[in-house]
Structures are given as C-alpha cells and as structure tokens.
Scaffold this motif. Sequence first.
Motif, PDB file in Angstrom:
ATOM      1  N   PHE A 158       4.377  22.649   8.348  1.00  0.00           N
ATOM      2  CA  PHE A 158       3.671  23.915   8.110  1.00  0.00           C
ATOM      3  C   PHE A 158       3.053  24.425   9.409  1.00  0.00           C
ATOM      4  O   PHE A 158       3.068  25.625   9.696  1.00  0.00           O
ATOM      5  CB  PHE A 158       2.609  23.716   7.028  1.00  0.00           C
ATOM      6  N   LEU A 162       3.675  27.990  10.985  1.00  0.00           N
ATOM      7  CA  LEU A 162       2.585  28.912  11.331  1.00  0.00           C
ATOM      8  C   LEU A 162       2.717  29.358  12.780  1.00  0.00           C
ATOM      9  O   LEU A 162       2.520  30.525  13.112  1.00  0.00           O
ATOM     10  CB  LEU A 162       1.229  28.229  11.113  1.00  0.00           C
ATOM     11  N   PHE A 169      -5.333  30.053  15.092  1.00  0.00           N
ATOM     12  CA  PHE A 169      -6.603  29.654  14.518  1.00  0.00           C
ATOM     13  C   PHE A 169      -7.709  30.100  15.454  1.00  0.00           C
ATOM     14  O   PHE A 169      -7.611  29.965  16.660  1.00  0.00           O
ATOM     15  CB  PHE A 169      -6.612  28.139  14.389  1.00  0.00           C
ATOM     16  N   PHE A 175      -7.880  33.241  10.117  1.00  0.00           N
ATOM     17  CA  PHE A 175      -6.549  33.247  10.668  1.00  0.00           C
ATOM     18  C   PHE A 175      -6.168  34.666  11.018  1.00  0.00           C
ATOM     19  O   PHE A 175      -6.384  35.573  10.240  1.00  0.00           O
ATOM     20  CB  PHE A 175      -5.560  32.710   9.649  1.00  0.00           C
TER      21      PHE A 175
ATOM     22  N   ILE B   4      -5.081  24.486  14.582  1.00  0.00           N
ATOM     23  CA  ILE B   4      -4.820  25.112  13.288  1.00  0.00           C
ATOM     24  C   ILE B   4      -5.026  24.079  12.188  1.00  0.00           C
ATOM     25  O   ILE B   4      -4.471  22.995  12.238  1.00  0.00           O
ATOM     26  CB  ILE B   4      -3.375  25.638  13.217  1.00  0.00           C
ATOM     27  N   ASP B   5      -5.843  24.421  11.233  1.00  0.00           N
ATOM     28  CA  ASP B   5      -5.963  23.520  10.097  1.00  0.00           C
ATOM     29  C   ASP B   5      -5.065  24.049   8.987  1.00  0.00           C
ATOM     30  O   ASP B   5      -5.327  25.070   8.368  1.00  0.00           O
ATOM     31  CB  ASP B   5      -7.411  23.436   9.627  1.00  0.00           C
ATOM     32  N   GLU B   6      -3.977  23.324   8.767  1.00  0.00           N
ATOM     33  CA  GLU B   6      -2.983  23.797   7.808  1.00  0.00           C
ATOM     34  C   GLU B   6      -3.579  23.902   6.415  1.00  0.00           C
ATOM     35  O   GLU B   6      -3.227  24.784   5.632  1.00  0.00           O
ATOM     36  CB  GLU B   6      -1.781  22.844   7.768  1.00  0.00           C
ATOM     37  N   ILE B   7      -4.479  22.972   6.123  1.00  0.00           N
ATOM     38  CA  ILE B   7      -5.035  22.967   4.763  1.00  0.00           C
ATOM     39  C   ILE B   7      -5.867  24.227   4.522  1.00  0.00           C
ATOM     40  O   ILE B   7      -5.782  24.854   3.471  1.00  0.00           O
ATOM     41  CB  ILE B   7      -5.882  21.697   4.552  1.00  0.00           C
ATOM     42  N   ASP B   8      -6.645  24.629   5.533  1.00  0.00           N
ATOM     43  CA  ASP B   8      -7.408  25.866   5.380  1.00  0.00           C
ATOM     44  C   ASP B   8      -6.485  27.067   5.227  1.00  0.00           C
ATOM     45  O   ASP B   8      -6.779  28.008   4.494  1.00  0.00           O
ATOM     46  CB  ASP B   8      -8.337  26.078   6.581  1.00  0.00           C
TER      47      ASP B   8
END
Lengths: 182, 319
Positions: A158, A162, A169, A175, B4-8
């Motif tokens: 993922f 992204l 981020f 985001f 990047i926090d995928e869960i967020d």
Amino acid sequence: MNDERLARFEAVYNQAYGRITAYAARRCDSPQDAADVVAETFAVAWRRVDELPAGAEATLWLYGVARKVLANHHRGDNRRRARMVELDAELADLYGDSLDSGIERAAIGQAFRTLSDDDRELLSLVAWEGLDREEIATALGLSRNAVRIRLHRARKRFSRALAEADVHFTSDSRFVPAERPL
Amino acid sequence: MKNIDEIDAVKSLARVAPGAQGGDPTGAGARALLAVITSEEPAAPVRTRGYAARRRALGLAASFALAAGVVVGPSLLEDGPGVPGSYAVTRTADGMVTIQVRDFHDALGLEKRLKELNVPAIVDHLPYGQVCRGPRGKHVEDIPQGLYSLPENIPGEKEGWQMQINTRLFRPGQTFVWTISSTPGGHGSSTSTYLMEGPVAPCEPVPAPKPKVYTPEFRTATVEGRSLEGMRVDEKTVGEVLPELRRRGKKVVFLIMAIPPGNPGGFGEERTQEEPVGDDWSVWEAEENAKGVIRLLVTEERYDRNPVYGGPRDAVISE
C-alpha cells in the motif's frame, strides 16, 4: 434448549450488530448490498449457533463469516435478491453523510483499490475495525505469525501504491497529493 | 516516503468512522432481521452429546445458503381468512399509495385492489415452510430511493401494518412481488417484497430449502466407528501418543488450542500446524478428516481438566 440457544444468539446479535453493520457498510458500495451481507452473516451464525463462540470472540468469528459472505456476494451476479425494507433503511442511514470527497481521499482510495482483496481486508480490519493481530488471526482463521507477515507485506504494497499515486504524508497527519499545496 | 502511515491512510476511507458502530440493535431493522432469522430452526448441532460446552473458533469454512426469504413487517396477528376490511388501499393525487394490511389471507383481493390503483403487484399467500420456486423473474437491482416506505404500525391499532408506495417511481414493466406466509401457530406473518421487471412467473409453492448442515473437516477419531476407535489419547502427552500413531502409519497434524482464562471448558483454535510440538505437550483429543489425517488437540500447558470436554472425557463419552 432452543430457548437457551435463542438467548445466546440474541446476546451475541445485540453485542455484534453495530460492529457487523459497520463492517458491511464500510465494504459495500450500496446500502442494499450491506443489508444483504448483514442478513446473510447473521443467518449463517444462527444456523451454526452451536459453534458460536462466547464473549468477545463471537464478534471476531462473525467478522470471519461476514468476510466469506462478502466474497460470495461479490461473486454472485444472479443471486436472488431479497429486500428487507427496514434493514435497508437503517443501512442507508450509514451512507447518508457523504464522505469528504476531497482530492486526497480520492487519491488514497484509488491506491487502496489497486491492492488485492486480501491486502485490503487486512489493512481494513486494523484501520476500520481496530483489531489487533491476534484478533485478526482469530477472525480469519490464520496463525498470528501469518497475520504479522501478511500485514507487513500489505502495508508495504500500500505504501508503494500511495507513493505511485503521489500521496505524501505531512506533519499534521493529513494526506495531500503532491501537486496540491498545503 | 517512509513517514506515510498506511493505516491512517486507510482510516480516511472509512464510510463508518473507525471504531464506530453501524446500526442500532434495538432498531426496527435489527429486530425484524432477528425475527426472520430465528423463525427457523438452526441446523442440528454438529457436536452432540456433551459437546455443548465446546465452543470453537471454527474459522471460516462457512457454508451458507442465500439469505432466506426475507422481509417482515411488524408481527401481525391474524383473525381469520378473508374477513372484510382485511386490507385497505388508498391513493392520493400525487401518486402515493398507502396500503394497510390486517389479514394476509386474501392475497388475491389485495392484488386486485392494488392493480385498480395502478400498482403493478403480485401477491401470493403461502403456508409456512413453503416458498415460491425461483427465480420467478428478473430482480430490479437499482431500486429508486423512496419507492416504498418501511412497514409501520397502523396508527391506533395493535395489529397489522401499513406501508406506502410512490407509484410515480415505478418504471414501465416493473412489478411488486409480495409473498406472504404465516408463522407456525398463526400468530404472525412475514412478508417478502421483491421488485421485478419483465414477466413474473406464477408462484409454484415448493418446500423451503433446508439450510445446509455445516460439516467440519475434522471430527473426533477415537469414538466408535472411527479410525482410532478404542484408542485413548486424552490427558496423555504427545510423546506418549505419537509412537502409536506412527506405528499405524498415520499422518499427524497439531491443533494448538487456545484456552480461555480459568479453563471453563471449551477452547479456541490458535492454529493447526504440521510442525511437531514438544513431546511434553498435552493431548486432549484426536480428530480425523476424510483423508485419514489425524489432528491432535494439544496445549503446551497441562491443565487439571480436559478443555475439550470441560472435565474427564469419560463423563461425556461412554464407550
């Protein structure tokens, strides 16, 4: 005996209903589909009431059933569609508030949809249902170790998706797509 | 990119906020669903005799039939077939049709009245336990918002229900298909509502399909008629049991049991694995599958009573 079963089922039903409806609504594009998934999940649970685990584990077990029902639902195009009007209406309420359809969310959604079903489900169980690894293992019938490894891989995939969608981020946890200034 | 926090990111996609509940179990839809589901007998217990305490996370090999039948209005007491005033159908100038039903036996009369008011409808009354053979036609997948209302109580009355249909939202060729059946004892009715398009076949009553009985892959192996009949493995150690199974040429896998606090009787399945466990682990029962594989139910810890049976096996299974 039947009264005992009924009481046990009803207790689980009352305890899990809010979570299972939320589960279905988060994964189905229409309230009708979500209502079908909810109805089928609990129908399966009633048929298998003798296997229904007690306590908190019951909800995890139901997540597992719902997952199967959902997979089956998506496959079956010609299935007989039954409508339960009140249930439809209740589920439709959950669709009432339109989600923030901002550009960043669209980009994240697009990246998310490039993942496999299994990856999406693992990430969703963590992010949406708030399950920990052990709970996911119980719900999906996997070992904890398998969950750990698969979750790790799903996150990596993922993350890559992204990045490809140029979602970055920022420090305040929002985001934004790269092309949009803060 | 590392931060990047995928869960967020996934959280931001949730239709129902993460951690939040969806529907209310006390709501009309939830109660109606519960009533429909539990109006049928559940499948016969797969584990009989003393296994009631044995609750297993049986995982996901769910066998499910289609969501049976369907939809209920509020429970409806019946007061005899075809009584006058058993239903009332009215239509306002803006195309809104209100249907009040107090008795479901006069299906044909109701159907006729609906057709008079320009509601294309087919109504069938069926004895409990029967369904119309399907499919009777093509189901409309895209039901317009507001086409029909929830069934609700008739104001000022305890029995029956009413619902509204906005006839202006019907598209050409669509038909409301109602099937109504009485629950045992005649103390209520349930209604299924379908919206169909194109020709709809007449109802051909057939017995409602029996729900499939779920058969677990593994079943107890040490009881009469099974592959390990007469052999006792419960409360032994893995080291004591394995040599005999190997001598018999059995392939053995291990179910690592998860025991709830206090060992109240019953267990969850942590995992099933082929890798051997320690010889000092405890065995509580042996199971077999169709291929003759033996699955030992084991724990690392030793318990003072058998979690499979909530006590000694002999108290549950007599040879």
